[in-house]
Enzyme design. Sequence first.
Site, short mmCIF file in Angstrom:
data_model
loop_
_atom_site.label_atom_id
_atom_site.label_comp_id
_atom_site.label_asym_id
_atom_site.label_seq_id
_atom_site.Cartn_x
_atom_site.Cartn_y
_atom_site.Cartn_z
N SER A 129 7.73 36.23 -52.01
CA SER A 129 7.60 34.84 -51.57
C SER A 129 6.31 34.40 -51.73
CB SER A 129 8.29 34.56 -50.26
OG SER A 129 8.17 33.45 -49.70
N LYS A 156 6.47 39.82 -46.63
CA LYS A 156 6.43 39.55 -47.84
C LYS A 156 5.24 39.64 -48.59
CE LYS A 156 10.91 37.84 -48.89
NZ LYS A 156 11.73 38.71 -49.76
N1 LIG Z 1 15.81 30.62 -50.48
C1 LIG Z 1 14.45 30.58 -50.71
O1 LIG Z 1 13.90 29.36 -50.58
C2 LIG Z 1 13.72 32.03 -51.30
C3 LIG Z 1 12.27 31.52 -51.48
C4 LIG Z 1 11.22 32.55 -51.65
C5 LIG Z 1 12.02 33.98 -51.61
N2 LIG Z 1 13.52 33.92 -51.18
C6 LIG Z 1 13.86 35.34 -51.15
O2 LIG Z 1 15.05 35.62 -52.19
C7 LIG Z 1 15.86 36.78 -51.71
C8 LIG Z 1 17.18 36.22 -51.61
O3 LIG Z 1 17.29 35.13 -50.76
P1 LIG Z 1 18.44 33.98 -50.62
O4 LIG Z 1 17.53 32.62 -50.47
O5 LIG Z 1 19.26 34.13 -51.59
O6 LIG Z 1 19.05 34.23 -49.17
P2 LIG Z 1 20.56 34.58 -48.75
O7 LIG Z 1 21.61 33.58 -49.37
O8 LIG Z 1 20.50 34.80 -47.25
O9 LIG Z 1 20.72 36.27 -49.40
C9 LIG Z 1 20.04 37.18 -48.82
C10 LIG Z 1 20.91 38.42 -49.24
O10 LIG Z 1 20.34 39.52 -48.76
C11 LIG Z 1 21.25 40.36 -48.26
N3 LIG Z 1 20.77 41.37 -47.31
C12 LIG Z 1 20.30 40.98 -46.10
N4 LIG Z 1 19.97 42.21 -45.57
C13 LIG Z 1 20.47 43.22 -46.18
C14 LIG Z 1 20.24 44.53 -45.90
N5 LIG Z 1 19.87 45.18 -44.88
N6 LIG Z 1 20.98 45.19 -47.15
C15 LIG Z 1 21.24 44.77 -48.11
N7 LIG Z 1 21.45 43.22 -48.52
C16 LIG Z 1 20.84 42.75 -47.27
C17 LIG Z 1 22.25 39.43 -47.64
O11 LIG Z 1 23.51 40.30 -47.42
P3 LIG Z 1 24.50 39.43 -46.29
O12 LIG Z 1 25.47 38.69 -46.87
O13 LIG Z 1 25.33 40.86 -45.96
O14 LIG Z 1 23.62 39.08 -45.18
C18 LIG Z 1 22.26 38.44 -48.78
O15 LIG Z 1 23.23 39.07 -49.90
C19 LIG Z 1 15.27 37.00 -50.45
O16 LIG Z 1 14.29 38.23 -50.64
C20 LIG Z 1 14.22 36.04 -49.89
O17 LIG Z 1 13.23 36.18 -49.03
C21 LIG Z 1 14.10 33.07 -50.94
#
Ligand SMILES: NC(=O)c1ccc[n+]([C@@H]2O[C@H](COP(=O)([O-])OP(=O)(O)OC[C@H]3O[C@@H](n4cnc5c(N)ncnc54)[C@H](OP(=O)(O)O)[C@@H]3O)[C@@H](O)[C@H]2O)c1
Length: 228
Positions: A129, A156
Amino acid sequence: MTITLITGANKGIGFETARQLLALGHVVYIGARDVERGEKAAAALGARFVRLDVTDDASVSSALAAIESAEGRLDVLVNNAGVLGQGGTDGPTALRAFDTNAVGIVRVTEAALPLLRRSPNPTVVTVSSSAGSFWAVTNPARPEFSLPLALYSASKAAATMLTVQYAKSQPGIKFNAVEPGTTATDMTAAFGIGRTPEESARVVVRLATLDADGPTGTFQDENGEVPW
Ligand SMILES: NC(=O)c1ccc[n+]([C@@H]2O[C@H](COP(=O)([O-])OP(=O)(O)OC[C@H]3O[C@@H](n4cnc5c(N)ncnc54)[C@H](OP(=O)(O)O)[C@@H]3O)[C@@H](O)[C@H]2O)c1
């Protein structure tokens, strides 16, 4: 055939990355910590499912062992699982944020390395991120400057640093970190911000489909390299 594992792929950016890589012909393993959510997501996409909790060594080992026995190798690893680490700035919350966002990358990458070494074009993408960029969080013109997410940002920053260190120690494997763009997922739902996961997954897919002579040790968003 390209064999791909995506952690935390049962929803959000990981799920959409899986959809797009499947459309490109990859064999995609959806890693998810919850069997029901993971199997449902895999069935919806026509992907395969492995139970994988990035905070649990045994689950990581058995997930990679399952891929090894089915495929014999791994071509692409997407370290996507992540948490926001909200709930206070205290030891337990910090441990949870770092365990998932940083230590989880070490667990999964170490277990995947022997399989990646058997690939003709091994590639690791870490969904980091810009909240972990020192440049962004110290730049008043950037939105990350006023983001009150110390544990998320710090974990991050560690994820990006791990990417750079792996790129240096594993010269035969490409390691790149990505800022996918602010995305409307469950992670950001409380803020009501972000574009579609489809758009952000395209940035992840670009780095997951690099040629053998593609870059390594970079941190990129959709516009190219992001300052550290
Ligand atoms: N959304 C944004 O604006 C944004 C911006 C920059 C970076 N990111 C990064 O993008 C990535 C995906 O995030 P997202 O926005 O798609 O969020 P999200 O919809 O909350 O998805 C997060 C995923 O990670 C899984 N997870 C959490 N803890 C875990 C564990 N211990 N073992 C295995 N899986 C686990 C969750 O599973 P569960 O369903 O079981 O909780 C879910 O499938 C993350 O690394 C986040 O930091 C997001």
